[in-house]
Design a protein around this motif. Structure first.
Motif, PDB file in Angstrom:
ATOM      1  N   MET A 190       1.263  -1.267  -0.482  1.00 60.91           N
ATOM      2  CA  MET A 190       0.145  -0.218  -0.371  1.00 60.91           C
ATOM      3  C   MET A 190       0.777   1.719   0.331  1.00 60.91           C
ATOM      4  SD  MET A 190      -3.650  -0.688   0.477  1.00 60.91           S
ATOM      5  CE  MET A 190      -4.190   1.030   0.697  1.00 60.91           C
ATOM      6  N   ASN A 191       1.873   0.961   0.383  1.00 57.29           N
ATOM      7  CA  ASN A 191       3.256   1.964   1.040  1.00 57.29           C
ATOM      8  C   ASN A 191       4.383   1.788   0.377  1.00 57.29           C
ATOM      9  OD1 ASN A 191       4.431   4.226   2.029  1.00 57.29           O
ATOM     10  ND2 ASN A 191       2.819   5.215   3.591  1.00 57.29           N
ATOM     11  N   PRO A 192       4.352   2.661  -0.955  1.00 61.20           N
ATOM     12  CA  PRO A 192       5.688   2.635  -1.423  1.00 61.20           C
ATOM     13  C   PRO A 192       7.040   3.528  -0.717  1.00 61.20           C
ATOM     14  CG  PRO A 192       3.952   3.979  -3.174  1.00 61.20           C
ATOM     15  CD  PRO A 192       2.974   3.551  -1.485  1.00 61.20           C
ATOM     16  N   LEU A 193       6.820   4.284   0.088  1.00 62.61           N
ATOM     17  CA  LEU A 193       7.828   4.973   0.898  1.00 62.61           C
ATOM     18  C   LEU A 193       7.858   3.956   1.889  1.00 62.61           C
ATOM     19  CD1 LEU A 193       9.545   7.307   1.502  1.00 62.61           C
ATOM     20  CD2 LEU A 193       7.722   7.845   3.167  1.00 62.61           C
ATOM     21  N   GLU A 194       7.180   2.970   2.707  1.00 66.16           N
ATOM     22  CA  GLU A 194       7.586   1.691   2.970  1.00 66.16           C
ATOM     23  C   GLU A 194       8.032   0.910   2.915  1.00 66.16           C
ATOM     24  OE1 GLU A 194       5.267   0.078   5.637  1.00 66.16           O
ATOM     25  OE2 GLU A 194       4.071   1.310   6.410  1.00 66.16           O
ATOM     26  N   LEU A 195       7.971   0.580   1.522  1.00 57.97           N
ATOM     27  CA  LEU A 195       8.569  -0.228   0.488  1.00 57.97           C
ATOM     28  C   LEU A 195      10.201   0.056  -0.269  1.00 57.97           C
ATOM     29  CD1 LEU A 195       5.658  -1.295  -1.729  1.00 57.97           C
ATOM     30  CD2 LEU A 195       6.686  -2.636   0.117  1.00 57.97           C
ATOM     31  N   LYS A 196      10.123   1.745  -0.159  1.00 54.50           N
ATOM     32  CA  LYS A 196      11.626   2.227  -0.410  1.00 54.50           C
ATOM     33  C   LYS A 196      12.631   1.881   0.927  1.00 54.50           C
ATOM     34  CE  LYS A 196       9.976   6.226  -3.371  1.00 54.50           C
ATOM     35  NZ  LYS A 196      10.522   7.388  -3.612  1.00 54.50           N
ATOM     36  N   PHE A 197      12.021   1.804   2.163  1.00 56.90           N
ATOM     37  CA  PHE A 197      12.976   1.206   3.154  1.00 56.90           C
ATOM     38  C   PHE A 197      12.993  -0.228   3.323  1.00 56.90           C
ATOM     39  CE2 PHE A 197      11.557   5.572   5.112  1.00 56.90           C
ATOM     40  CZ  PHE A 197      13.029   5.739   4.476  1.00 56.90           C
ATOM     41  N   ASN A 198      12.514  -0.601   2.292  1.00 49.93           N
ATOM     42  CA  ASN A 198      12.798  -2.354   2.282  1.00 49.93           C
ATOM     43  C   ASN A 198      13.647  -2.825   2.143  1.00 49.93           C
ATOM     44  OD1 ASN A 198      12.228  -5.493   2.032  1.00 49.93           O
ATOM     45  ND2 ASN A 198      10.636  -4.914   2.563  1.00 49.93           N
ATOM     46  N   ASP A 199      14.834  -3.251   2.237  1.00 51.94           N
ATOM     47  CA  ASP A 199      16.348  -3.568   1.745  1.00 51.94           C
ATOM     48  C   ASP A 199      16.117  -5.114   1.038  1.00 51.94           C
ATOM     49  OD1 ASP A 199      16.111  -4.417   4.505  1.00 51.94           O
ATOM     50  OD2 ASP A 199      18.662  -5.052   4.111  1.00 51.94           O
ATOM     51  N   GLN A 200      15.541  -5.483   1.543  1.00 47.84           N
ATOM     52  CA  GLN A 200      15.426  -6.910   0.466  1.00 47.84           C
ATOM     53  C   GLN A 200      14.944  -7.265  -0.756  1.00 47.84           C
ATOM     54  OE1 GLN A 200      13.978  -9.508   3.886  1.00 47.84           O
ATOM     55  NE2 GLN A 200      15.924 -10.286   3.925  1.00 47.84           N
ATOM     56  N   LEU A 201      14.663  -6.386  -1.244  1.00 49.66           N
ATOM     57  CA  LEU A 201      14.207  -6.155  -2.293  1.00 49.66           C
ATOM     58  C   LEU A 201      14.381  -5.899  -3.787  1.00 49.66           C
ATOM     59  CD1 LEU A 201      10.095  -4.214  -1.354  1.00 49.66           C
ATOM     60  CD2 LEU A 201      11.003  -6.566  -1.366  1.00 49.66           C
ATOM     61  N   THR A 202      14.291  -6.468  -4.638  1.00 54.69           N
ATOM     62  CA  THR A 202      14.957  -6.114  -5.863  1.00 54.69           C
ATOM     63  C   THR A 202      14.110  -5.060  -6.855  1.00 54.69           C
ATOM     64  OG1 THR A 202      15.571  -8.717  -6.349  1.00 54.69           O
ATOM     65  CG2 THR A 202      15.821  -6.746  -8.192  1.00 54.69           C
ATOM     66  N   ASP A 203      13.075  -5.144  -6.833  1.00 55.18           N
ATOM     67  CA  ASP A 203      11.579  -4.519  -7.260  1.00 55.18           C
ATOM     68  C   ASP A 203      10.825  -4.518  -6.555  1.00 55.18           C
ATOM     69  OD1 ASP A 203       9.985  -6.278  -8.720  1.00 55.18           O
ATOM     70  OD2 ASP A 203      11.358  -6.667  -8.768  1.00 55.18           O
ATOM     71  N   PHE A 204       9.262  -3.358  -6.916  1.00 57.69           N
ATOM     72  CA  PHE A 204       8.358  -3.805  -6.081  1.00 57.69           C
ATOM     73  C   PHE A 204       7.058  -2.966  -6.858  1.00 57.69           C
ATOM     74  CE2 PHE A 204      10.876   0.078  -4.165  1.00 57.69           C
ATOM     75  CZ  PHE A 204       9.608   1.278  -4.490  1.00 57.69           C
ATOM     76  N   GLU A 205       6.220  -2.825  -6.610  1.00 58.03           N
ATOM     77  CA  GLU A 205       4.402  -1.815  -6.609  1.00 58.03           C
ATOM     78  C   GLU A 205       4.067  -1.519  -6.008  1.00 58.03           C
ATOM     79  OE1 GLU A 205       4.486  -0.689  -9.793  1.00 58.03           O
ATOM     80  OE2 GLU A 205       5.466  -1.787 -11.400  1.00 58.03           O
ATOM     81  N   GLY A 206       4.022  -0.214  -6.196  1.00 57.43           N
ATOM     82  CA  GLY A 206       2.624   0.663  -5.113  1.00 57.43           C
ATOM     83  C   GLY A 206       1.130  -0.141  -5.236  1.00 57.43           C
ATOM     84  N   ARG A 207       0.462  -0.739  -4.719  1.00 49.88           N
ATOM     85  CA  ARG A 207      -0.461  -1.376  -5.017  1.00 49.88           C
ATOM     86  C   ARG A 207      -1.547  -1.567  -3.819  1.00 49.88           C
ATOM     87  NH1 ARG A 207      -2.194  -3.835 -10.373  1.00 49.88           N
ATOM     88  NH2 ARG A 207      -0.217  -2.404 -10.814  1.00 49.88           N
ATOM     89  N   ASN A 208      -3.113  -1.608  -4.641  1.00 45.46           N
ATOM     90  CA  ASN A 208      -3.773  -1.228  -3.348  1.00 45.46           C
ATOM     91  C   ASN A 208      -4.956  -2.216  -3.722  1.00 45.46           C
ATOM     92  OD1 ASN A 208      -6.646  -1.096  -1.619  1.00 45.46           O
ATOM     93  ND2 ASN A 208      -6.807   0.706  -2.123  1.00 45.46           N
TER      94      ASN A 208
END
Length: 340
Positions: free
Chosen positions: A206-224
């Motif tokens: 839900m929150n792209p800013l939280e996902l940016k702080f997730n250091d384990q991710l290769t890529d992410f998409e904000g999505r509701n």
């Protein structure tokens, strides 16, 4: 300032430039640079890493390596303390906001991690789901985007529950896998070595800013997913999909699990974890009327109606405490995509 020199922490400062979606992350353990943090992008971002004092468990900061499975997992830190600094994208404000957070690694704990099979007893009708629209109503039907707009850099389950899930992932997701974490946040509870041993780790949340702080991710998409239950990935893209203590918030769970089935490769698995905590105003109505066992049967029903999965398996993976005290339970339902 803490005076005990044996009390140390790691500090991470991540600065997001105004008007940019980029973020860079860096980490240092007592002066030794660690490379496990992946740069989500490099443009217009800066990172600073340093060591300082804090009243933390000394045993939590004694790792010389952020760990690979080939390394010594027993030397992994128990905690990683970080100071995150952020500036919201698109806001013309030079001030930045800092927050001290502590990550649970799931390692170097005093807990034990039994895995106990749980029998799924409810027999669901074979033809049509017996659910009504009201079953998926929530006390708070306001826009989920507003509810999750402010980053919550906290854990929603306690350390033993997090550690049990981390150990389960380590033992049940094969090296070299492509992984998708749905309903993700600033942590995914994966073992420290996963960014090195896995081919890809993607996430939606839900929150792209939280996902940016997730250091384990290769890529992410904000999505509701409650508004748009379609996953933004190609068919047969992943070997494993995980969902951590979030399926109770989904008002279209069957459609979303159909999407999970679509993006999984044949023989791939979905691992859905659940505890007994939730934001009660955002959980669907029928979830709040059920106990832990009934929640597992309900998730099994969702998977049955999504279709295309082998018979599901459920487990109680709750950590055992040295003093046998009660902590948050942790349950798993695992489903494998049929190969034919």
């Amino acid at each position: 300032m803490w005076k005990n020199p044996s009390f140390r922490r790691v500090v991470l400062v991540a600065i997001t430039a105004t008007g940019s979606s980029s973020l860079a992350l860096g980490l240092q353990y007592g002066g030794n640079d660690i490379s496990r943090f992946k740069f989500l992008s490099s443009a217009a971002a800066t990172f600073v890493s340093s060591a300082s004092m804090i009243g933390a468990n000394p045993a939590s900061c004694n790792a010389k390596d952020a760990a690979s499975k080939e390394g010594s997992i027993k030397n992994n830190p128990r905690y990683i303390d970080q100071e995150l600094e952020m500036q919201m994208d698109g806001i013309d404000n030079p001030r930045k906001r800092g927050m001290l957070v502590q990550r649970f690694t799931g390692d170097s704990t005093p807990y034990s991690f039994p895995v106990t099979p749980v029998r799924l007893v409810k027999e669901w009708p074979k033809d049509k789901p017996p659910f009504e629209d009201r079953d998926f109503e929530r006390q708070d039907e306001n826009d989920d985007g507003s509810f999750y707009a402010v980053p919550r850099l906290v854990y929603h389950i306690d350390e033993p529950a997090v550690a049990s899930l981390t150990q389960y992932y380590r033992n049940n997701i094969s090296a070299g896998s492509d992984i998708l974490d749905i309903c993700s946040s600033w942590v995914s509870h994966y073992p420290l070595e996963f960014p090195k041993t896995m081919k890809r780790i993607s996430a939606t949340g839900m929150n792209p800013l939280e996902l940016k702080f997730n250091d384990q991710l290769t890529d992410f998409e904000g999505r509701n997913l409650n508004k748009d239950p379609k996953l933004p990935y190609k068919d047969n893209s992943f070997d494993a999909v995980t969902c951590v203590v979030s399926i109770d918030y989904l008002n279209k769970p069957i459609q979303i699990l159909k999407e999970v089935h679509r993006v999984l490769r044949p023989g791939g698995k979905v691992i859905i974890s659940q505890s007994n905590r939730c934001f009660s105003t955002k959980a669907v109505r029928m979830w709040l009327t059920m106990n832990d066992r009934q929640h597992l049967d309900l998730i099994n029903g969702y998977l049955q109606y999504a279709g295309g999965f082998e018979p599901r398996k459920a487990f109680d993976i709750s950590a055992t405490m040295p003093d046998n005290s009660y902590r948050d339970p942790m349950f798993i339902i695992e489903a494998v995509k049929e190969t034919v």
